[in-house]
Design an enzyme around this catalytic site. Structure first.
Site, PDB file in Angstrom:
ATOM      1  N   LYS A 174       2.239   9.982   4.231  1.00  0.00           N
ATOM      2  CA  LYS A 174       0.997   9.696   3.512  1.00  0.00           C
ATOM      3  C   LYS A 174      -0.111  10.548   4.128  1.00  0.00           C
ATOM      4  CE  LYS A 174      -1.919   5.730   2.127  1.00  0.00           C
ATOM      5  NZ  LYS A 174      -2.103   4.252   2.209  1.00  0.00           N
ATOM      6  N   SER A 226      -1.035  -2.039   0.399  1.00  0.00           N
ATOM      7  CA  SER A 226      -0.807  -0.660  -0.035  1.00  0.00           C
ATOM      8  C   SER A 226       0.569  -0.076   0.217  1.00  0.00           C
ATOM      9  CB  SER A 226      -1.844   0.259   0.596  1.00  0.00           C
ATOM     10  OG  SER A 226      -3.025   0.189  -0.136  1.00  0.00           O
ATOM     11  N   SER A 266      -2.406   1.765  -2.185  1.00  0.00           N
ATOM     12  CA  SER A 266      -2.910   3.113  -2.112  1.00  0.00           C
ATOM     13  C   SER A 266      -1.855   4.142  -1.692  1.00  0.00           C
ATOM     14  CB  SER A 266      -4.059   3.172  -1.099  1.00  0.00           C
ATOM     15  OG  SER A 266      -3.572   2.887   0.210  1.00  0.00           O
TER      16      SER A 266
HETATM   17  N1  GLN Z   1      -5.847  -2.659  -2.800  1.00  0.00           N
HETATM   18  C1  GLN Z   1      -6.469  -2.961  -1.556  1.00  0.00           C
HETATM   19  C2  GLN Z   1      -7.782  -2.243  -1.418  1.00  0.00           C
HETATM   20  O1  GLN Z   1      -8.125  -1.523  -2.307  1.00  0.00           O
HETATM   21  C3  GLN Z   1      -5.534  -2.645  -0.418  1.00  0.00           C
HETATM   22  C4  GLN Z   1      -5.533  -1.219  -0.042  1.00  0.00           C
HETATM   23  C5  GLN Z   1      -4.675  -0.951   1.159  1.00  0.00           C
HETATM   24  O2  GLN Z   1      -3.816  -1.746   1.524  1.00  0.00           O
HETATM   25  N2  GLN Z   1      -4.951   0.161   1.803  1.00  0.00           N
HETATM   26  O3  GLN Z   1      -8.477  -2.411  -0.464  1.00  0.00           O
END
Ligand code: GLN
Length: 485
Positions: A76, A175, A151
């Site tokens: 990532k 995410s 994400s």
């Molecule tokens: N969807 C969540 C957010 O937008 C989690 C994102 C994540 O786990 N990095 O904060």
């Protein structure tokens, strides 16, 4: 080759069925041919990958190989990689080349993995659909009109399309698990502190944790073993022995007490998803598990709690991106203040700005007690709920997401609707616990994920529980159509 799991590829490399160079070349060819439809990679490091594969082949020939030597994976683009751009999905870091490797990257490199490239992601890991990246949305290989989740959507789409046999991700509020669920793969978010956060660009430091996206639990065990462990460069990393996660994968799970939190089966859960989850629970019954209902009474507080805590922490973490120390600087800067505000105004996207503003507001003198302190108290209640549940059961199970993948653009106009996608994943992050998502069926041709949650440092138990299911079923082997039509 790409239909094999990472564990099978490892065995094939050891048996010299093919070389790492051949394997790496195969994945690079797939990326070149198929990724234009997905946009799952931001950077492909083909030359470095082929050189690393050749070096791995020499180690294999010399009999010095470990299980990950010569295995290609993707990182990532939130993990710093020495000499290779680390963008974090943001214009702010579009030109940032780190002088060092994140601990996760360094450890996997030392274990012999070959980096194929860096995967697309929501900007600064803020998102549930991978639509907030500066580099454009990632598409779901099961239906390219739909999101892959976020994400870590680039890592998930790449593994689901078998452009890489495994990838790293990070999970602050879901995410890893959420995109794993929406793309039909296995995602593991370890216990907070299990894997070093050093060199992983910070979003919300008390929640961020690195983990894996792979085809199977067996693969996750291999990668986690190489990533996990104490790191004196991360003061929140825990000094605790790393078990051999592969060793007990095949232990029987008969007698395992599985708790089903009633709150996970609310009216928000789509009917067809519920059916798939219930079918998965039947498999566990058949394997001798005892399924009992439990309650996490404060779970409904998790989304509002998270969306105060995470923005508060991000507003502090992202203050370093000022146009001076890292990355983007506006062309038209006047005085110092003007340079800060133009650089941040132009360098960050809308979602990141929304979070910084919400977080700054929640932390401001007049509102700190009403929002931030309240959120911290609610966080304690949520943690206590999990603790009480794990006095009665060994693991918890439920859906990872309320619905299968939705269409690109369907929720971008309404942040609250988007935030509600995280309803089943966020609790685990607030409590610092490990969680997994494994594929458990399809609804209208789209994958559904079963979520497994455990007490702190129960990664081995989760992997064993997931592996037992994957020996009984073949959902983790199902692939999207070859051309992503
Ligand atoms: N969807 C969540 C957010 O937008 C989690 C994102 C994540 O786990 N990095 O904060």
């Amino acid at each position: 080759m790409h239909t094999k799991t990472l564990a099978e590829l490892s065995a094939a490399l050891q048996a010299r069925e093919f070389s790492s160079e051949a394997l790496t070349g195969h994945y690079l060819e797939r990326i070149g041919r198929l990724d234009p439809a997905l946009n799952s990679f931001v950077t492909v490091t083909a030359d470095e990958a082929m050189a690393a594969a050749a070096a791995a082949d020499r180690r294999i020939a010399a009999g010095e190989a470990g299980p990950l030597t010569g295995i290609p994976i993707a990182h990532k683009d939130i993990f710093c990689t020495s000499g290779v751009r680390t963008s974090c999905g943001s214009r702010m870091l579009d030109n940032f080349v780190s002088p060092y490797d994140a601990t996760v990257v360094a450890r996997l490199k030392a274990a012999g993995v070959v980096m194929l490239g860096k995967t697309n992601m929501d900007e600064f890991a803020m998102g549930s659909s991978n639509e907030t990246s500066f580099y454009g949305p990632v598409r779901n290989p099961w239906d390219t009109a739909r999101v892959p989740g976020g994400s870590s959507g680039g890592s998930a789409a790449a593994v689901a399309a078998r452009l890489a046999p495994g990838a790293t991700g990070t999970d602050t509020g879901g995410s890893i698990r959420q995109p794993a669920a929406l793309t039909g793969i296995t995602g593991l978010k370890p216990t907070y502190g299990r894997v070093s956060r050093f060199g992983m660009i910070a979003f919300a430091s008390s929640l961020d944790q690195a983990g894996t996206l792979t085809a199977s639990a067996e693969d996750a065990a291999l990668l986690l073993g190489a990533m996990a462990g104490f790191d004196d460069k991360d003061s929140t990393s825990v000094d605790r022995e790393v078990p051999d996660y592969s060793l007990h994968l095949n232990d029987s799970i008969a007698g395992l007490r599985v708790g089903i939190p009633v709150e996970f089966f609310d009216e928000g859960l789509a009917g067809e998803n519920r059916v798939r989850i219930e079918q998965a629970l039947d498999v566990y019954r058949h394997l001798g598990c005892e399924i009992v209902e439990v309650s996490l009474p404060n779970l409904a507080l998790s989304v509002p709690t998270y969306y105060v805590v995470a923005p508060a922490e991000c507003s502090s973490n992202l203050s370093r991106f000022d146009g001076v120390r890292f990355g983007y600087r506006s062309e038209q800067s006047g005085d110092l203040f003007d340079m800060y505000s133009r650089s941040r105004g132009e360098g960050f996207g809308d979602e990141v700005k929304r979070r910084i503003m919400t977080g700054t507001y929640a932390l401001s003198a007049g509102y700190y007690d009403a929002y931030y302190l309240k959120a911290q108290q609610a966080r304690q209640l949520i943690s206590a709920d999990f603790k009480a549940a794990f006095e009665k059961v060994d693991v918890l199970m439920g859906p990872t997401t309320p619905t299968p993948a939705f269409e690109i653009g369907a929720k971008t106009a309404d942040p609250i609707t988007m935030y509600l996608n995280d309803i089943y994943t966020i609790g685990v992050n607030l409590a610092g616990l490990p969680g997994m998502s494994i594929p458990c069926g399809l609804v209208d041709g789209l994958p559904v994920g079963l979520q497994l949650m455990g007490p702190a440092f129960a990664e081995s138990r989760l992997l064993q529980t997931a592996h037992a299911y994957q020996k009984e079923t073949d959902w983790h082997r199902q692939l999207p159509a070859a051309d992503f039509g």
